[in-house]
Write an enzyme that holds these catalytic residues in place. Structure first.
Site, PDB file in Angstrom:
ATOM      1  N   SER A  25       0.886  -1.302   0.124  1.00 50.71           N
ATOM      2  CA  SER A  25       0.211   0.147  -0.089  1.00 50.71           C
ATOM      3  C   SER A  25       1.067   1.251  -0.181  1.00 50.71           C
ATOM      4  CB  SER A  25      -0.995  -0.131   1.306  1.00 50.71           C
ATOM      5  OG  SER A  25      -0.285  -0.061   2.377  1.00 50.71           O
ATOM      6  N   THR A 157     -41.540  24.678 -10.212  1.00 52.48           N
ATOM      7  CA  THR A 157     -41.697  23.594  -9.715  1.00 52.48           C
ATOM      8  C   THR A 157     -41.819  22.403 -10.870  1.00 52.48           C
ATOM      9  OG1 THR A 157     -44.020  23.831  -9.462  1.00 52.48           O
ATOM     10  CG2 THR A 157     -42.724  24.251  -7.758  1.00 52.48           C
ATOM     11  N   HIS A 158     -41.543  21.259 -10.784  1.00 50.86           N
ATOM     12  CA  HIS A 158     -41.573  20.243 -11.904  1.00 50.86           C
ATOM     13  C   HIS A 158     -40.819  20.524 -12.881  1.00 50.86           C
ATOM     14  CE1 HIS A 158     -44.951  18.398  -9.314  1.00 50.86           C
ATOM     15  NE2 HIS A 158     -45.196  19.682  -9.140  1.00 50.86           N
ATOM     16  N   SER A 279     -15.731  23.684 -29.199  1.00 47.06           N
ATOM     17  CA  SER A 279     -15.881  22.334 -29.797  1.00 47.06           C
ATOM     18  C   SER A 279     -15.060  22.459 -31.104  1.00 47.06           C
ATOM     19  CB  SER A 279     -17.313  22.223 -30.648  1.00 47.06           C
ATOM     20  OG  SER A 279     -17.476  21.400 -31.608  1.00 47.06           O
ATOM     21  N   LYS A 285     -19.546  27.239 -30.791  1.00 44.55           N
ATOM     22  CA  LYS A 285     -19.988  26.537 -29.502  1.00 44.55           C
ATOM     23  C   LYS A 285     -19.094  27.017 -28.431  1.00 44.55           C
ATOM     24  CE  LYS A 285     -21.569  22.632 -29.090  1.00 44.55           C
ATOM     25  NZ  LYS A 285     -23.092  22.084 -28.710  1.00 44.55           N
ATOM     26  N   GLU A 292     -20.391  20.022 -16.494  1.00 41.57           N
ATOM     27  CA  GLU A 292     -20.852  18.597 -16.959  1.00 41.57           C
ATOM     28  C   GLU A 292     -19.909  17.646 -16.247  1.00 41.57           C
ATOM     29  OE1 GLU A 292     -21.990  18.528 -21.542  1.00 41.57           O
ATOM     30  OE2 GLU A 292     -20.589  20.110 -20.975  1.00 41.57           O
ATOM     31  N   TYR A 319      -9.434  -5.728  13.260  1.00 43.31           N
ATOM     32  CA  TYR A 319      -8.610  -5.258  12.037  1.00 43.31           C
ATOM     33  C   TYR A 319      -8.818  -6.471  11.105  1.00 43.31           C
ATOM     34  CZ  TYR A 319      -5.314  -3.956   8.634  1.00 43.31           C
ATOM     35  OH  TYR A 319      -4.793  -3.506   7.633  1.00 43.31           O
ATOM     36  N   GLN A 324      -7.472  -2.107   4.410  1.00 43.68           N
ATOM     37  CA  GLN A 324      -6.475  -1.384   3.535  1.00 43.68           C
ATOM     38  C   GLN A 324      -7.024  -0.632   2.517  1.00 43.68           C
ATOM     39  OE1 GLN A 324      -2.254  -2.843   3.190  1.00 43.68           O
ATOM     40  NE2 GLN A 324      -2.584  -2.815   1.111  1.00 43.68           N
TER      41      GLN A 324
HETATM   42  N1  ARG Z   1      -1.358  -1.049   5.339  1.00 43.45           N
HETATM   43  C1  ARG Z   1      -2.344  -1.464   6.245  1.00 43.45           C
HETATM   44  C2  ARG Z   1      -3.473  -0.751   6.136  1.00 43.45           C
HETATM   45  O1  ARG Z   1      -3.760   0.121   5.527  1.00 43.45           O
HETATM   46  C3  ARG Z   1      -1.662  -1.188   7.714  1.00 43.45           C
HETATM   47  C4  ARG Z   1      -2.059  -2.263   8.725  1.00 43.45           C
HETATM   48  C5  ARG Z   1      -1.651  -3.446   8.668  1.00 43.45           C
HETATM   49  N2  ARG Z   1      -1.900  -4.048   9.829  1.00 43.45           N
HETATM   50  C6  ARG Z   1      -1.805  -5.556   9.409  1.00 43.45           C
HETATM   51  N3  ARG Z   1      -1.838  -6.267  10.622  1.00 43.45           N
HETATM   52  N4  ARG Z   1      -1.142  -6.101   8.521  1.00 43.45           N
HETATM   53  O2  ARG Z   1      -4.346  -1.219   6.760  1.00 43.45           O
END
Ligand code: ARG
Length: 464
Positions: A25, A157-158, A279, A285, A292, A319, A324
Protein backbone atom coordinates in the site's frame (compact mmCIF):
# COMPACT_ATOMS: atom_id res chain seq x y z
CA UNK A 1 14.10 -13.68 8.28
CA UNK A 2 12.43 -13.84 4.89
CA UNK A 3 13.46 -10.85 2.70
CA UNK A 4 14.22 -8.85 5.84
CA UNK A 5 10.49 -8.19 6.40
CA UNK A 6 9.70 -6.52 9.73
CA UNK A 7 7.25 -9.33 10.42
CA UNK A 8 9.41 -12.05 8.83
CA UNK A 9 10.52 -13.91 11.99
CA UNK A 10 8.34 -16.97 11.48
CA UNK A 11 8.65 -17.12 7.69
CA UNK A 12 11.10 -19.39 5.93
CA UNK A 13 10.31 -18.38 2.36
CA UNK A 14 10.06 -14.96 0.71
CA UNK A 15 6.86 -13.40 -0.57
CA UNK A 16 5.93 -14.08 -4.21
CA UNK A 17 6.53 -11.00 -6.34
CA UNK A 18 2.91 -11.00 -7.46
CA UNK A 19 1.78 -11.06 -3.85
CA UNK A 20 4.10 -8.26 -2.93
CA UNK A 21 2.58 -6.14 -5.69
CA UNK A 22 -0.92 -7.19 -4.70
CA UNK A 23 -0.63 -6.47 -0.99
CA UNK A 24 1.53 -3.35 -0.88
CA UNK A 25 0.00 0.00 0.00
CA UNK A 26 3.07 2.26 0.10
CA UNK A 27 2.31 3.44 -3.43
CA UNK A 28 -0.71 5.33 -2.08
CA UNK A 29 -0.53 5.43 1.72
CA UNK A 30 2.71 7.41 1.51
CA UNK A 31 0.31 10.35 1.49
CA UNK A 32 0.03 9.64 5.23
CA UNK A 33 3.79 9.96 5.90
CA UNK A 34 3.61 13.22 7.77
CA UNK A 35 0.80 12.20 10.10
CA UNK A 36 2.49 8.83 10.56
CA UNK A 37 5.65 10.54 11.78
CA UNK A 38 3.75 12.96 14.04
CA UNK A 39 1.89 10.06 15.61
CA UNK A 40 5.11 8.10 16.13
CA UNK A 41 6.86 11.08 17.70
CA UNK A 42 3.99 11.56 20.13
CA UNK A 43 4.08 7.84 20.93
CA UNK A 44 7.86 7.89 21.56
CA UNK A 45 7.65 10.92 23.85
CA UNK A 46 4.84 9.33 25.81
CA UNK A 47 6.86 6.08 26.15
CA UNK A 48 9.69 8.11 27.68
CA UNK A 49 7.38 9.94 30.10
CA UNK A 50 5.99 6.58 31.17
CA UNK A 51 9.48 5.17 31.76
CA UNK A 52 9.27 2.63 28.91
CA UNK A 53 12.05 4.40 26.97
CA UNK A 54 14.75 6.66 28.35
CA UNK A 55 14.55 10.34 27.54
CA UNK A 56 17.66 10.03 25.33
CA UNK A 57 16.18 7.11 23.42
CA UNK A 58 12.97 9.01 22.77
CA UNK A 59 14.88 12.09 21.69
CA UNK A 60 16.97 10.09 19.22
CA UNK A 61 13.84 8.47 17.79
CA UNK A 62 12.02 11.81 17.47
CA UNK A 63 15.02 13.40 15.74
CA UNK A 64 15.49 10.39 13.47
CA UNK A 65 11.83 10.55 12.45
CA UNK A 66 12.21 14.24 11.69
CA UNK A 67 15.10 13.36 9.41
CA UNK A 68 12.98 10.72 7.65
CA UNK A 69 10.24 13.28 7.12
CA UNK A 70 12.78 15.72 5.71
CA UNK A 71 13.94 13.11 3.20
CA UNK A 72 10.35 12.46 2.17
CA UNK A 73 9.61 16.19 1.80
CA UNK A 74 12.71 16.71 -0.32
CA UNK A 75 11.89 13.72 -2.50
CA UNK A 76 15.06 11.91 -1.43
CA UNK A 77 13.32 9.10 0.38
CA UNK A 78 13.58 5.72 -1.29
CA UNK A 79 10.19 4.03 -1.05
CA UNK A 80 10.44 0.25 -1.09
CA UNK A 81 7.58 -1.91 -2.21
CA UNK A 82 8.89 -4.87 -0.23
CA UNK A 83 8.44 -2.73 2.90
CA UNK A 84 4.73 -2.86 2.19
CA UNK A 85 3.29 0.32 3.61
CA UNK A 86 4.11 3.79 4.82
CA UNK A 87 4.49 2.60 8.41
CA UNK A 88 7.15 0.02 7.67
CA UNK A 89 8.94 2.21 5.14
CA UNK A 90 9.29 4.94 7.74
CA UNK A 91 10.28 2.58 10.56
CA UNK A 92 12.82 0.67 8.47
CA UNK A 93 14.45 3.92 7.34
CA UNK A 94 14.49 5.15 10.94
CA UNK A 95 16.36 2.02 11.93
CA UNK A 96 18.86 2.51 9.12
CA UNK A 97 19.46 6.02 10.43
CA UNK A 98 19.60 5.46 14.20
CA UNK A 99 20.34 1.75 14.44
CA UNK A 100 18.54 -0.93 16.50
CA UNK A 101 17.03 1.76 18.75
CA UNK A 102 14.57 2.36 15.90
CA UNK A 103 13.09 -1.00 16.75
CA UNK A 104 11.95 0.30 20.15
CA UNK A 105 9.50 2.79 18.60
CA UNK A 106 6.89 0.13 18.04
CA UNK A 107 6.78 -0.85 21.74
CA UNK A 108 3.18 -1.07 22.91
CA UNK A 109 1.87 -0.32 19.46
CA UNK A 110 0.57 -2.24 16.44
CA UNK A 111 0.13 -1.15 12.89
CA UNK A 112 -3.55 -1.62 13.57
CA UNK A 113 -3.83 1.29 15.98
CA UNK A 114 -1.11 3.14 14.07
CA UNK A 115 -2.96 3.11 10.74
CA UNK A 116 -6.22 4.03 12.45
CA UNK A 117 -4.51 7.03 14.04
CA UNK A 118 -2.85 8.11 10.80
CA UNK A 119 -6.05 7.94 8.84
CA UNK A 120 -8.02 9.77 11.52
CA UNK A 121 -5.49 12.59 11.50
CA UNK A 122 -5.61 12.73 7.73
CA UNK A 123 -9.40 12.64 7.44
CA UNK A 124 -9.69 15.25 10.17
CA UNK A 125 -7.42 17.62 8.25
CA UNK A 126 -9.25 17.07 4.98
CA UNK A 127 -12.64 17.66 6.61
CA UNK A 128 -11.34 20.96 7.95
CA UNK A 129 -10.18 21.82 4.43
CA UNK A 130 -13.58 20.95 2.90
CA UNK A 131 -15.21 23.17 5.49
CA UNK A 132 -13.04 26.11 4.48
CA UNK A 133 -13.84 25.49 0.80
CA UNK A 134 -17.57 25.21 1.50
CA UNK A 135 -17.48 28.47 3.49
CA UNK A 136 -15.76 30.23 0.59
CA UNK A 137 -18.44 28.99 -1.80
CA UNK A 138 -21.15 30.25 0.58
CA UNK A 139 -19.39 33.63 0.65
CA UNK A 140 -19.42 33.86 -3.15
CA UNK A 141 -23.10 32.85 -3.28
CA UNK A 142 -23.95 35.51 -0.70
CA UNK A 143 -22.03 38.17 -2.65
CA UNK A 144 -23.74 37.31 -5.91
CA UNK A 145 -27.11 37.23 -4.10
CA UNK A 146 -26.46 40.70 -2.69
CA UNK A 147 -25.82 41.97 -6.23
CA UNK A 148 -28.98 40.37 -7.58
CA UNK A 149 -31.59 41.14 -4.95
CA UNK A 150 -33.67 42.92 -7.60
CA UNK A 151 -33.11 40.44 -10.42
CA UNK A 152 -36.24 38.40 -11.03
CA UNK A 153 -36.57 35.10 -12.85
CA UNK A 154 -39.16 32.33 -13.08
CA UNK A 155 -39.07 30.01 -10.10
CA UNK A 156 -40.01 26.46 -11.08
CA UNK A 157 -41.65 23.40 -9.64
CA UNK A 158 -41.61 20.27 -11.79
CA UNK A 159 -39.23 22.36 -13.91
CA UNK A 160 -42.31 24.27 -15.07
CA UNK A 161 -42.62 28.04 -14.55
CA UNK A 162 -44.34 28.52 -11.19
CA UNK A 163 -43.90 31.95 -9.60
CA UNK A 164 -41.48 34.82 -9.99
CA UNK A 165 -38.58 34.69 -7.55
CA UNK A 166 -35.47 36.76 -7.01
CA UNK A 167 -32.15 35.42 -8.22
CA UNK A 168 -30.87 36.21 -4.73
CA UNK A 169 -33.30 33.74 -3.19
CA UNK A 170 -32.35 31.11 -5.75
CA UNK A 171 -28.62 31.50 -5.02
CA UNK A 172 -29.19 31.63 -1.28
CA UNK A 173 -31.00 28.29 -1.45
CA UNK A 174 -27.67 26.81 -2.55
CA UNK A 175 -25.87 28.71 0.21
CA UNK A 176 -28.10 26.85 2.68
CA UNK A 177 -27.05 23.49 1.21
CA UNK A 178 -23.36 24.26 1.50
CA UNK A 179 -23.84 25.60 5.02
CA UNK A 180 -25.34 22.23 5.93
CA UNK A 181 -22.41 20.47 4.26
CA UNK A 182 -20.10 22.60 6.35
CA UNK A 183 -21.97 21.61 9.51
CA UNK A 184 -22.05 17.95 8.49
CA UNK A 185 -18.30 17.94 7.92
CA UNK A 186 -17.93 19.48 11.38
CA UNK A 187 -20.02 16.76 13.04
CA UNK A 188 -18.08 14.09 11.29
CA UNK A 189 -14.79 15.76 12.16
CA UNK A 190 -15.74 15.46 15.83
CA UNK A 191 -16.09 11.70 15.51
CA UNK A 192 -12.83 11.37 13.55
CA UNK A 193 -11.05 13.34 16.25
CA UNK A 194 -10.59 10.38 18.60
CA UNK A 195 -7.16 8.89 19.26
CA UNK A 196 -6.99 5.08 18.91
CA UNK A 197 -3.33 4.75 19.94
CA UNK A 198 -2.96 2.33 22.82
CA UNK A 199 -5.45 -0.16 21.42
CA UNK A 200 -2.41 -1.94 19.92
CA UNK A 201 -3.36 -4.95 17.78
CA UNK A 202 -6.83 -5.27 19.33
CA UNK A 203 -6.47 -6.00 23.03
CA UNK A 204 -4.48 -3.06 24.35
CA UNK A 205 -1.08 -3.60 25.90
CA UNK A 206 0.65 -4.43 29.14
CA UNK A 207 2.89 -1.35 28.93
CA UNK A 208 1.77 1.57 31.07
CA UNK A 209 0.74 3.76 28.13
CA UNK A 210 -0.94 7.15 28.49
CA UNK A 211 -3.36 7.47 25.56
CA UNK A 212 -4.77 10.79 26.81
CA UNK A 213 -1.35 12.40 26.71
CA UNK A 214 -0.78 11.20 23.13
CA UNK A 215 -4.19 12.55 22.14
CA UNK A 216 -3.39 15.89 23.76
CA UNK A 217 -0.06 16.16 21.99
CA UNK A 218 -1.79 15.48 18.68
CA UNK A 219 -4.57 17.94 19.50
CA UNK A 220 -7.21 15.22 19.41
CA UNK A 221 -10.38 15.74 21.39
CA UNK A 222 -11.18 12.15 22.34
CA UNK A 223 -9.50 8.89 23.35
CA UNK A 224 -10.76 5.47 22.33
CA UNK A 225 -13.12 3.75 24.76
CA UNK A 226 -12.80 0.18 23.49
CA UNK A 227 -9.63 -1.29 22.02
CA UNK A 228 -11.46 -3.65 19.66
CA UNK A 229 -13.64 -0.88 18.30
CA UNK A 230 -10.64 1.46 18.03
CA UNK A 231 -8.79 -0.73 15.52
CA UNK A 232 -11.82 -1.80 13.52
CA UNK A 233 -13.87 1.40 13.30
CA UNK A 234 -13.89 3.07 9.89
CA UNK A 235 -17.15 4.98 10.41
CA UNK A 236 -15.26 8.25 10.26
CA UNK A 237 -14.07 7.54 6.70
CA UNK A 238 -17.51 6.47 5.55
CA UNK A 239 -19.17 9.48 7.12
CA UNK A 240 -16.62 11.78 5.53
CA UNK A 241 -17.21 10.29 2.09
CA UNK A 242 -20.97 10.50 2.64
CA UNK A 243 -20.51 14.17 3.48
CA UNK A 244 -18.52 14.55 0.26
CA UNK A 245 -21.21 12.66 -1.66
CA UNK A 246 -24.02 14.89 -0.49
CA UNK A 247 -21.92 17.96 -1.15
CA UNK A 248 -21.30 16.68 -4.68
CA UNK A 249 -25.06 16.14 -5.07
CA UNK A 250 -25.56 19.82 -4.22
CA UNK A 251 -22.84 20.89 -6.63
CA UNK A 252 -24.28 18.65 -9.31
CA UNK A 253 -27.74 20.18 -8.95
CA UNK A 254 -26.25 23.62 -9.29
CA UNK A 255 -24.29 22.46 -12.34
CA UNK A 256 -27.47 21.16 -13.90
CA UNK A 257 -29.13 24.55 -13.47
CA UNK A 258 -26.14 26.39 -14.89
CA UNK A 259 -26.07 24.09 -17.90
CA UNK A 260 -29.73 24.86 -18.55
CA UNK A 261 -29.30 28.57 -17.89
CA UNK A 262 -26.34 28.74 -20.27
CA UNK A 263 -28.38 27.27 -23.12
CA UNK A 264 -29.13 30.15 -25.54
CA UNK A 265 -32.87 29.41 -25.26
CA UNK A 266 -32.54 30.56 -21.66
CA UNK A 267 -29.53 32.85 -21.84
CA UNK A 268 -29.79 33.46 -18.08
CA UNK A 269 -26.03 33.16 -17.61
CA UNK A 270 -22.95 33.73 -19.70
CA UNK A 271 -20.26 31.27 -18.71
CA UNK A 272 -16.87 32.85 -18.15
CA UNK A 273 -14.50 31.94 -20.99
CA UNK A 274 -12.02 30.59 -18.47
CA UNK A 275 -14.60 28.04 -17.33
CA UNK A 276 -15.95 26.79 -20.62
CA UNK A 277 -14.56 25.12 -23.71
CA UNK A 278 -15.17 25.16 -27.44
CA UNK A 279 -15.94 22.44 -29.94
CA UNK A 280 -13.32 21.10 -32.31
CA UNK A 281 -15.82 21.13 -35.18
CA UNK A 282 -18.56 23.67 -34.41
CA UNK A 283 -17.00 27.13 -34.21
CA UNK A 284 -20.01 28.78 -32.54
CA UNK A 285 -19.97 26.49 -29.49
CA UNK A 286 -19.21 27.44 -25.95
CA UNK A 287 -19.74 24.38 -23.83
CA UNK A 288 -20.35 24.11 -20.09
CA UNK A 289 -17.80 21.29 -19.71
CA UNK A 290 -16.79 22.23 -16.18
CA UNK A 291 -20.39 21.87 -14.99
CA UNK A 292 -20.84 18.66 -16.94
CA UNK A 293 -17.68 17.13 -15.52
CA UNK A 294 -18.65 18.12 -12.02
CA UNK A 295 -22.03 16.48 -12.52
CA UNK A 296 -20.22 13.41 -13.87
CA UNK A 297 -17.60 13.29 -11.14
CA UNK A 298 -20.39 13.17 -8.57
CA UNK A 299 -20.80 9.56 -9.65
CA UNK A 300 -17.27 8.64 -8.71
CA UNK A 301 -17.68 10.05 -5.21
CA UNK A 302 -20.86 7.99 -4.79
CA UNK A 303 -18.79 5.07 -6.08
CA UNK A 304 -16.26 5.64 -3.30
CA UNK A 305 -19.06 5.67 -0.73
CA UNK A 306 -20.49 2.42 -2.08
CA UNK A 307 -17.02 0.84 -2.07
CA UNK A 308 -16.49 1.77 1.58
CA UNK A 309 -19.89 0.65 2.79
CA UNK A 310 -19.43 -2.63 0.99
CA UNK A 311 -15.92 -2.96 2.39
CA UNK A 312 -17.04 -3.02 6.01
CA UNK A 313 -20.33 -4.87 5.75
CA UNK A 314 -18.96 -8.38 6.21
CA UNK A 315 -15.99 -7.73 8.46
CA UNK A 316 -15.84 -9.52 11.78
CA UNK A 317 -13.96 -7.73 14.55
CA UNK A 318 -11.32 -6.48 14.56
CA UNK A 319 -8.74 -5.34 12.00
CA UNK A 320 -8.91 -7.18 8.69
CA UNK A 321 -6.58 -6.50 5.82
CA UNK A 322 -9.60 -5.60 3.69
CA UNK A 323 -9.45 -2.31 5.52
CA UNK A 324 -6.38 -1.27 3.58
CA UNK A 325 -8.88 -0.70 0.75
CA UNK A 326 -10.32 2.26 2.65
CA UNK A 327 -7.61 4.67 1.53
CA UNK A 328 -7.90 5.04 -2.23
CA UNK A 329 -11.66 5.70 -2.32
CA UNK A 330 -11.17 8.39 0.30
CA UNK A 331 -8.23 9.98 -1.51
CA UNK A 332 -10.17 10.01 -4.75
CA UNK A 333 -13.31 11.45 -3.17
CA UNK A 334 -11.20 14.08 -1.43
CA UNK A 335 -9.49 15.16 -4.64
CA UNK A 336 -12.85 15.38 -6.40
CA UNK A 337 -14.83 17.27 -3.79
CA UNK A 338 -11.97 19.64 -2.98
CA UNK A 339 -11.39 20.59 -6.60
CA UNK A 340 -15.11 20.83 -7.30
CA UNK A 341 -15.83 23.16 -4.38
CA UNK A 342 -12.92 25.41 -5.28
CA UNK A 343 -13.76 25.58 -8.98
CA UNK A 344 -17.45 26.20 -8.35
CA UNK A 345 -16.62 29.17 -6.12
CA UNK A 346 -14.24 30.66 -8.71
CA UNK A 347 -16.64 30.02 -11.58
CA UNK A 348 -19.62 31.60 -9.78
CA UNK A 349 -17.55 34.62 -8.87
CA UNK A 350 -16.72 35.13 -12.56
CA UNK A 351 -20.17 34.19 -13.95
CA UNK A 352 -22.30 36.80 -15.71
CA UNK A 353 -25.96 36.62 -14.74
CA UNK A 354 -28.25 38.17 -17.35
CA UNK A 355 -31.23 39.97 -15.76
CA UNK A 356 -32.71 40.87 -19.18
CA UNK A 357 -33.47 37.35 -20.42
CA UNK A 358 -34.52 36.33 -16.91
CA UNK A 359 -37.04 39.20 -16.80
CA UNK A 360 -38.30 38.34 -20.29
CA UNK A 361 -38.86 34.74 -19.30
CA UNK A 362 -41.32 35.91 -16.65
CA UNK A 363 -43.88 36.69 -19.32
CA UNK A 364 -44.22 33.04 -20.26
CA UNK A 365 -46.18 30.57 -18.19
CA UNK A 366 -48.64 32.79 -16.26
CA UNK A 367 -46.31 33.18 -13.30
CA UNK A 368 -48.67 35.80 -11.81
CA UNK A 369 -51.77 33.59 -11.80
CA UNK A 370 -51.43 32.99 -8.05
CA UNK A 371 -51.41 36.75 -7.59
CA UNK A 372 -54.79 37.11 -9.30
CA UNK A 373 -56.21 34.33 -7.14
CA UNK A 374 -54.84 36.00 -3.98
CA UNK A 375 -56.23 39.32 -5.19
CA UNK A 376 -59.70 37.78 -5.44
CA UNK A 377 -59.31 36.27 -1.99
CA UNK A 378 -58.52 39.79 -0.79
CA UNK A 379 -61.87 40.84 -2.28
CA UNK A 380 -63.64 38.21 -0.22
CA UNK A 381 -63.79 35.22 -2.57
CA UNK A 382 -62.99 31.83 -0.97
CA UNK A 383 -59.60 30.57 -2.24
CA UNK A 384 -60.99 27.55 -4.09
CA UNK A 385 -63.35 29.75 -6.09
CA UNK A 386 -60.63 32.32 -6.69
CA UNK A 387 -58.43 29.49 -7.99
CA UNK A 388 -61.20 28.42 -10.34
CA UNK A 389 -61.90 31.93 -11.68
CA UNK A 390 -58.19 32.50 -12.26
CA UNK A 391 -57.90 29.19 -14.06
CA UNK A 392 -60.66 30.29 -16.40
CA UNK A 393 -58.85 33.61 -17.04
CA UNK A 394 -55.65 31.69 -17.82
CA UNK A 395 -57.52 29.43 -20.25
CA UNK A 396 -58.97 32.45 -22.00
CA UNK A 397 -55.66 34.33 -22.16
CA UNK A 398 -53.82 31.27 -23.40
CA UNK A 399 -56.32 30.75 -26.23
CA UNK A 400 -55.86 34.39 -27.27
CA UNK A 401 -52.09 34.36 -26.93
CA UNK A 402 -52.20 36.94 -24.14
CA UNK A 403 -50.61 37.29 -20.72
CA UNK A 404 -53.02 37.99 -17.86
CA UNK A 405 -51.79 41.59 -17.66
CA UNK A 406 -52.56 42.04 -21.38
CA UNK A 407 -56.27 41.39 -20.83
CA UNK A 408 -58.49 44.45 -20.59
CA UNK A 409 -60.33 45.26 -17.39
CA UNK A 410 -63.61 44.40 -19.17
CA UNK A 411 -62.25 41.01 -20.22
CA UNK A 412 -61.11 40.27 -16.67
CA UNK A 413 -64.41 41.44 -15.20
CA UNK A 414 -66.15 38.98 -17.49
CA UNK A 415 -64.72 36.29 -15.15
CA UNK A 416 -65.46 38.08 -11.88
CA UNK A 417 -67.10 41.42 -11.12
CA UNK A 418 -64.78 41.66 -8.10
CA UNK A 419 -61.85 42.50 -10.36
CA UNK A 420 -61.00 46.20 -10.43
CA UNK A 421 -58.27 48.42 -11.90
CA UNK A 422 -56.02 47.63 -8.91
CA UNK A 423 -55.74 44.03 -10.18
CA UNK A 424 -53.11 45.23 -12.66
CA UNK A 425 -50.86 46.33 -9.82
CA UNK A 426 -51.27 42.91 -8.20
CA UNK A 427 -50.33 41.23 -11.48
CA UNK A 428 -46.93 42.96 -11.67
CA UNK A 429 -44.10 40.49 -11.07
CA UNK A 430 -42.27 42.94 -8.85
CA UNK A 431 -45.39 43.24 -6.72
CA UNK A 432 -45.65 39.48 -6.47
CA UNK A 433 -42.12 39.30 -5.07
CA UNK A 434 -42.36 42.41 -2.88
CA UNK A 435 -45.52 41.16 -1.15
CA UNK A 436 -43.81 38.02 0.12
CA UNK A 437 -42.46 39.57 3.27
CA UNK A 438 -42.80 36.62 5.63
CA UNK A 439 -39.60 35.27 7.12
CA UNK A 440 -37.62 33.04 4.74
CA UNK A 441 -39.59 34.34 1.77
CA UNK A 442 -38.47 35.96 -1.47
CA UNK A 443 -39.44 39.55 -0.56
CA UNK A 444 -36.67 42.15 -0.30
CA UNK A 445 -36.94 42.31 3.50
CA UNK A 446 -36.54 38.59 4.22
CA UNK A 447 -33.83 38.26 1.54
CA UNK A 448 -31.84 41.10 3.10
CA UNK A 449 -32.19 39.45 6.52
CA UNK A 450 -31.09 36.14 5.04
CA UNK A 451 -27.98 37.73 3.57
CA UNK A 452 -27.22 39.26 6.98
CA UNK A 453 -27.65 35.86 8.60
CA UNK A 454 -25.39 34.17 6.05
CA UNK A 455 -22.76 36.86 6.61
CA UNK A 456 -22.97 36.37 10.36
CA UNK A 457 -22.59 32.63 9.79
CA UNK A 458 -19.53 33.28 7.61
CA UNK A 459 -17.93 35.45 10.29
CA UNK A 460 -18.53 32.64 12.77
CA UNK A 461 -17.23 29.97 10.36
CA UNK A 462 -14.13 32.04 9.63
CA UNK A 463 -13.47 32.50 13.34
CA UNK A 464 -13.58 28.76 14.09
N1 ARG B 1 -1.32 -1.08 5.25
C1 ARG B 1 -2.20 -1.49 6.28
C2 ARG B 1 -3.55 -0.80 6.12
O1 ARG B 1 -3.64 0.17 5.44
C3 ARG B 1 -1.65 -1.14 7.61
C4 ARG B 1 -2.11 -2.03 8.72
C5 ARG B 1 -1.62 -3.38 8.52
N2 ARG B 1 -1.85 -4.22 9.66
C6 ARG B 1 -1.66 -5.53 9.61
N3 ARG B 1 -1.91 -6.17 10.66
N4 ARG B 1 -1.29 -6.12 8.51
O2 ARG B 1 -4.54 -1.25 6.64
Amino acid sequence: MADGKLWGGRFAEGTAASVEAYTESQSFDRALAEVDVRGSQAHARMLARQGVLTADEAEAIVAGLEQVLGEIARGEFVWRREREDVHMNVEARLTELIGPLGGKLHTGRSRNDQVALDFRLHVRARLAHWRALAARLVAVLAERAQEHRETLLPGCTHFQPAQPVSLAQHLLAYAQMFMRDHARAGDCLGRADVCPLGAAALAGTTYPLDPRAVADELGMAGVFANSMDAVSDRDFVIEAVFTASLCMAHLSRLCEELIIWANPRFGFVTLPDAYSTGSSIMPQKKNPDVCELMRGKTGRVYGALTALLTLVKGLPLTYNRDMQEDKEPFFDADRTVSASLAIMADMLAAMRFNPGPMREALSQGFLNATELADYLVGKGLPFREAHHVTGACVGYAEAKGLRLEDMSLAELQGFSPLIGQDAFEALRYETAVARRQASGGIGPGPVARQIDDVRAWLAQAGAE
